[in-house]
Design an enzyme around this catalytic site. Sequence first.
Site, PDB file in Angstrom:
ATOM      1  N   CYS A  47      57.952  11.403   0.916  1.00  7.80           N
ATOM      2  CA  CYS A  47      58.412  11.972  -0.155  1.00  7.80           C
ATOM      3  C   CYS A  47      58.980  10.952  -1.355  1.00  7.80           C
ATOM      4  CB  CYS A  47      59.628  13.016  -0.070  1.00  7.80           C
ATOM      5  SG  CYS A  47      60.758  13.676  -1.423  1.00  7.80           S
ATOM      6  N   ILE A  48      58.273  11.181  -2.530  1.00  9.27           N
ATOM      7  CA  ILE A  48      58.609  10.108  -3.547  1.00  9.27           C
ATOM      8  C   ILE A  48      59.893  10.228  -4.018  1.00  9.27           C
ATOM      9  CG2 ILE A  48      57.464  11.450  -5.181  1.00  9.27           C
ATOM     10  CD1 ILE A  48      56.217   8.953  -6.461  1.00  9.27           C
TER      11      ILE A  48
END
Lengths: 125, 130
Positions: free
Chosen positions: B78-79
Amino acid sequence: MSNAEMPDGDLLVILRHGPHGTSWLREGLDAALVGAAFGRRVALLFMGEGVLALLDGQGAGALGQKGTSPTLEMLEMYDIETLYVEGPAMARYGIAQQDLLLAPVALEDTVIAELVERHALILTF
Amino acid sequence: MRYAILLMGAPYSDQASHSALRFARALLARGHRLETVFFYHDGVYNAARLAAPPQDEPHLVDGWAALHAEHGVTLQVCIAAALRRGLLDEREASRHGKSGHSVEAPFELTGLGQLVDVGLSCDRLVTFGP
């Protein structure tokens, strides 16, 4: 609440942490918002300590964190209107419906099990 | 069956990462398919390129990379959770003016929408957390 009134959904996000102390609640709400933004039918269930997230009148706190109540106020904008809360947890924490920021439906434990069955994907935070 | 794993525990702090990796190996050994491991919350630290555990301990980062090399498992991070914890690939490092990067292939920075898609398209999404 009977089975007939409980809608089937794509994603059920279960929130089991309070608003401060850890990032669990914030990151769980993020997952719900993203699911809704991608057009999924999203429901939220506040369980255990997570019921504290619903208390009205929260501040951001002294730690420079944003707090989560602004996010809760945005849920309706994302079409997340299916909100549940664990009834027994509200009783344990001495919280009444009028103390809450939103108006979730209170569920008993046996109904929560049915709710989980009626969703394709469950994410627990 | 087609599986995906959601990992939310930090490596070496909680049992979650070790258990998730062993579970991944076990289900592949049984002939199931593992499509994706999605790293969220403190699980994103599993993608730290610079992790250097003692030699007599399992190397978790290499363990995930091996799953990708041997079975084509995609490793999605997840960025948003990664960036605020200092985990940036070359592109994000340059975008944020950082002199080094801490995430590299086969790990990919991606959005949370991928988690929802993977969760709904696989037969089972199994979550590991602290």
